[in-house]
Design a protein around this motif. Structure first.
Motif, PDB file in Angstrom:
ATOM      1  N   ARG A  97       0.884  -1.239  -0.026  1.00 40.39           N
ATOM      2  CA  ARG A  97      -0.005   0.207  -0.052  1.00 40.39           C
ATOM      3  C   ARG A  97       0.778   1.385  -0.057  1.00 40.39           C
ATOM      4  O   ARG A  97       0.536   2.282  -1.142  1.00 40.39           O
ATOM      5  N   GLU A 101       0.912   3.708  -3.122  1.00 44.01           N
ATOM      6  CA  GLU A 101       0.576   5.193  -2.799  1.00 44.01           C
ATOM      7  C   GLU A 101       1.655   6.299  -3.330  1.00 44.01           C
ATOM      8  O   GLU A 101       1.486   7.304  -3.909  1.00 44.01           O
ATOM      9  N   GLU A 221      -6.421  13.567  -2.346  1.00 38.65           N
ATOM     10  CA  GLU A 221      -6.162  12.717  -1.079  1.00 38.65           C
ATOM     11  C   GLU A 221      -7.408  11.979  -0.555  1.00 38.65           C
ATOM     12  O   GLU A 221      -7.158  10.677  -0.497  1.00 38.65           O
ATOM     13  N   ALA A 225      -7.173   7.573  -1.053  1.00 41.63           N
ATOM     14  CA  ALA A 225      -7.191   6.860  -0.085  1.00 41.63           C
ATOM     15  C   ALA A 225      -8.432   5.940  -0.135  1.00 41.63           C
ATOM     16  O   ALA A 225      -8.112   4.445   0.272  1.00 41.63           O
ATOM     17  N   ARG A 226      -9.506   6.210  -0.824  1.00 40.57           N
ATOM     18  CA  ARG A 226     -10.645   5.400  -0.863  1.00 40.57           C
ATOM     19  C   ARG A 226     -10.372   4.294  -1.880  1.00 40.57           C
ATOM     20  O   ARG A 226     -10.722   3.325  -1.704  1.00 40.57           O
ATOM     21  N   LEU A 228      -7.271   2.792  -2.691  1.00 40.88           N
ATOM     22  CA  LEU A 228      -6.448   2.138  -1.796  1.00 40.88           C
ATOM     23  C   LEU A 228      -6.922   1.143  -0.698  1.00 40.88           C
ATOM     24  O   LEU A 228      -6.846  -0.099  -0.625  1.00 40.88           O
ATOM     25  N   ASP A 229      -8.004   1.954  -0.218  1.00 43.53           N
ATOM     26  CA  ASP A 229      -8.931   0.900   0.538  1.00 43.53           C
ATOM     27  C   ASP A 229      -9.495  -0.089  -0.164  1.00 43.53           C
ATOM     28  O   ASP A 229      -9.712  -1.174   0.384  1.00 43.53           O
ATOM     29  N   GLY A 230     -10.250   0.069  -1.246  1.00 42.57           N
ATOM     30  CA  GLY A 230     -10.817  -0.959  -1.894  1.00 42.57           C
ATOM     31  C   GLY A 230      -9.883  -1.843  -2.593  1.00 42.57           C
ATOM     32  O   GLY A 230     -10.288  -3.105  -2.358  1.00 42.57           O
ATOM     33  N   GLU A 232      -7.053  -2.791  -0.916  1.00 45.05           N
ATOM     34  CA  GLU A 232      -6.845  -3.566   0.261  1.00 45.05           C
ATOM     35  C   GLU A 232      -7.956  -4.507   0.809  1.00 45.05           C
ATOM     36  O   GLU A 232      -7.439  -5.702   1.250  1.00 45.05           O
ATOM     37  N   VAL A 233      -9.097  -4.225   0.755  1.00 43.11           N
ATOM     38  CA  VAL A 233     -10.373  -5.079   0.954  1.00 43.11           C
ATOM     39  C   VAL A 233     -10.188  -6.372  -0.001  1.00 43.11           C
ATOM     40  O   VAL A 233     -10.132  -7.640   0.268  1.00 43.11           O
TER      41      VAL A 233
END
Length: 280
Positions: A97, A101, A221, A225-226, A228-230, A232-233
């Motif tokens: 991540r 990023e 930003e 972040a959103r 990368l969140d997705g 990561e899930v």
């Protein structure tokens, strides 16, 4: 003859990967042409780029440029690869991540310096070695996460499209400010005639009164972040699926039946060992 090659993608490959731009003529080189073109695009956007303006900046005739590059499209491909530059090394960070990023932030900073990069549209632009190296580096970040190969490609392209979409906003703002001579903030600050009508909309009014527009989220930003969140899930889901497909005793692969209850052990021997362990 050079201009006849303007639509030849194979010649674009030669220019980008072999740097075959013709013999220097009175100090005019392909590298000088590319640098001048980048300066024009930085100042006027991609819409303001023309072979004539580049030639004028260099003090040569337009026809002399065609001895080195056959047309504007090939020139744009060369410009993209030039501003990307060679990778400085592997992306920093511990884990996929922060490394992904870092790649996205590098691409964002690059587009803030050269917003016209986001204006290069279409699916048939030839990438150069620097562009391919950057793409390869981003793919390598996700290659060991457990995502399927197609998911790795899709995730990297999703991040790239997001960065370009945000950069296009910068392009549109700059174009409007150049054309009107009025800054974005000044233009919207003078729209009292519009704001007088917005109090009839309850959601807008409630959020306005709650301060939702006082300190807006930074769109880059927040969006990065959103995304990368997705990702990561999805990475966590694929790792869980891989664990479910491993034998609970030896960790080896478990061949699942096409139907019926999923298997938890790779063999009868492992199942018996697990049974004895529970009994003891």
């Amino acid at each position: 003859m050079a201009r006849d090659r303007a639509d030849d993608p194979d010649h674009a490959v030669e220019l980008l990967w072999e740097r075959d731009g013709g013999e220097p003529r009175r100090g005019l080189t392909l590298d000088r042409i590319v640098r001048a073109a980048v300066e024009v695009a930085d100042a006027e956007g991609l819409a303001g780029l023309s072979m004539r303006k580049v030639a004028e900046r260099l003090g040569f005739t337009t026809m002399s440029l065609y001895r080195h590059v056959p047309g504007r499209d090939h020139l744009v491909d060369l410009m993209c690869d030039a501003v990307v530059g060679p990778p400085s090394g592997p992306p920093s960070g511990d884990g996929w991540r922060p490394r992904l990023e870092a790649c996205a932030r590098h691409a964002w900073e690059l587009r803030k310096r050269h917003p016209w990069l986001a204006e290069v549209r279409g699916t048939r632009h030839i990438p150069g070695p620097n562009t391919v190296a950057l793409y390869d580096r981003m793919l390598s970040v996700l290659a060991g996460t457990g995502l399927a190969p197609a998911e790795v490609v899709a995730a990297v392209e999703l991040v790239g499209r997001f960065v370009d979409a945000q950069a296009l906003t910068l392009v549109e703002i700059a174009r409007a400010e150049r054309g009107s001579g009025v800054s974005e903030e000044e233009w919207w600050g003078a729209r009292d005639s519009l704001y007088a009508h917005l109090d009839r909309y309850p959601a807008i009014s409630a959020l306005w009164e709650a301060g939702g527009y006082d300190r807006p989220e930074d769109p880059f930003e927040f969006g990065l972040a959103r995304i990368l969140d997705g990702i990561e899930v999805l990475v966590a889901r694929r790792r869980d699926e891989k664990r479910d497909e491993s034998c609970r005793v030896c960790g080896g692969p478990v061949e699942q039946p096409s139907s019926g209850r999923p298997r938890r052990y790779c063999s009868r021997a492992c199942r018996q060992r697990a049974y004895r362990a529970r009994r003891s």
